[in-house]
Write a protein that holds these residues in place. Structure first.
Motif, PDB file in Angstrom:
ATOM      1  N   LEU A  33      41.968  47.225  40.763  1.00 45.50           N
ATOM      2  CA  LEU A  33      41.461  45.884  41.042  1.00 45.50           C
ATOM      3  C   LEU A  33      42.612  44.880  41.045  1.00 45.50           C
ATOM      4  N   TRP A  44      38.159  40.392  36.100  1.00 43.15           N
ATOM      5  CA  TRP A  44      37.470  41.632  36.460  1.00 43.15           C
ATOM      6  C   TRP A  44      36.715  42.240  35.289  1.00 43.15           C
ATOM      7  N   VAL A  47      33.169  43.530  35.949  1.00 37.24           N
ATOM      8  CA  VAL A  47      33.196  44.645  36.898  1.00 37.24           C
ATOM      9  C   VAL A  47      33.727  45.901  36.211  1.00 37.24           C
ATOM     10  N   HIS A  91      40.625  40.534  45.413  1.00 37.17           N
ATOM     11  CA  HIS A  91      39.888  39.275  45.432  1.00 37.17           C
ATOM     12  C   HIS A  91      40.766  38.190  46.038  1.00 37.17           C
ATOM     13  N   VAL A 114      36.707  41.465  48.079  1.00 36.84           N
ATOM     14  CA  VAL A 114      35.777  40.652  47.286  1.00 36.84           C
ATOM     15  C   VAL A 114      36.134  39.189  47.502  1.00 36.84           C
ATOM     16  N   MET A 241      33.116  37.860  41.438  1.00 36.52           N
ATOM     17  CA  MET A 241      33.365  39.026  40.585  1.00 36.52           C
ATOM     18  C   MET A 241      33.053  38.707  39.127  1.00 36.52           C
ATOM     19  N   PRO A 245      29.031  40.492  38.695  1.00 34.76           N
ATOM     20  CA  PRO A 245      29.801  41.742  38.528  1.00 34.76           C
ATOM     21  C   PRO A 245      29.034  42.996  38.926  1.00 34.76           C
ATOM     22  N   VAL A 248      29.174  43.413  42.716  1.00 35.20           N
ATOM     23  CA  VAL A 248      30.536  43.780  43.120  1.00 35.20           C
ATOM     24  C   VAL A 248      30.827  45.230  42.744  1.00 35.20           C
TER      25      VAL A 248
END
Length: 259
Positions: A33, A44, A47, A91, A114, A241, A245, A248
């Motif tokens: 990520l 994050w 996520v 992202h 994202v 995100m 979450p 995503v």
């Protein structure tokens, strides 16, 4: 004797189950990520928690936010040190970074954007953000001169919620604004190289109320990339995100499971 045998059988069953779970986890791709401007790796967290519950190994990379090529080299080093297949997730400005980092990497099986830019060669984050009307980022920025020349850009704390995370609680946004990572202005204007999304399957998720990258820009990029799956979250901000979450993570897992 029966009690001992039953205990042994139960122990063996648990061991086999644990071994099977471990093998299943090993067969899944690693998720890398990459955060964008004005965020940092902890963006994050939600996520990561969902992916972990679902048995995925995920890494939130520290994106230097200094320039597309140099930042992509940082992510490329992480790719090189990771065994097995990989799903790259970016992202915002992290989109151009993963696009660049994935070039020539056969182990990257999917790209997930994202609320992220998916540029063609020569395009930049700055040029794409104004391709269609709707971005208000310019009016929210604070510029800080750098000793070596150039400028770092922040979102003004008092404008952070409306600009970046309007669908999150005020108390949470205050922390995000205080811990935001600045991006070098030149990074947003740096032209992108080869578009790896032309050869690697891509997935796109974005919010309808994004004020950094207008939904029309996201839709345009997703259609241009022939994304395998595109998800628009009604009312979501640029920080989806954090605010969404589960959605995503679900799209990331779709990309990870695809054959």
């Amino acid at each position: 004797m029966h009690s001992i045998l039953r205990t042994l059988l139960l122990g063996t069953s648990f061991a086999l189950a644990a071994s099977a779970a471990a093998r299943a986890a090993e067969s899944k791709p690693t998720i890398i990520l990459v955060h964008g401007a004005f965020a940092e790796s902890s963006s994050w967290d939600g996520v990561l928690a969902q992916l972990g519950r679902d048995g995925y190994h995920a890494i939130a990379a520290a994106n230097p936010l200094r320039g597309v090529k140099s930042d992509a080299q940082s992510v490329s080093s992480l790719i090189a040190s990771t065994e097995g297949p990989i799903v790259l997730v970016g992202h915002s400005y992290g989109g151009p970074v993963i696009t660049e980092a994935a070039n020539g990497k056969s182990k990257v099986k999917a790209l997930v954007y994202v609320a992220a830019f998916a540029p063609e060669p020569g395009e930049s984050s700055a040029s794409l953000s104004v391709k269609f009307p709707g971005s208000t980022l310019d009016k929210a920025l604070l510029s800080v001169p750098l000793p070596e020349g150039g400028q770092d850009l922040y979102i003004r704390p008092e404008k952070f919620r409306a600009q970046f995370a309007a669908d999150l609680p005020a108390a949470e946004v205050r922390l995000m604004a205080a811990t935001q990572r600045p991006i070098k202005a030149a990074a947003l204007a740096e032209p992108s190289g080869a578009a790896s999304w032309k050869t690697i399957p891509s997935y796109v998720i974005y919010g309808s109320d994004d004020r950094n990258i207008p939904a029309a820009v996201m839709k345009f990029m997703a259609e241009r990339a022939h994304a395998v799956k595109t998800v628009e979250i009604d009312g979501a901000s640029h920080a989806l995100m954090v605010s969404h979450p589960r959605e995503v993570a679900s799209l990331i897992e779709d990309a990870a499971k695809a054959r």
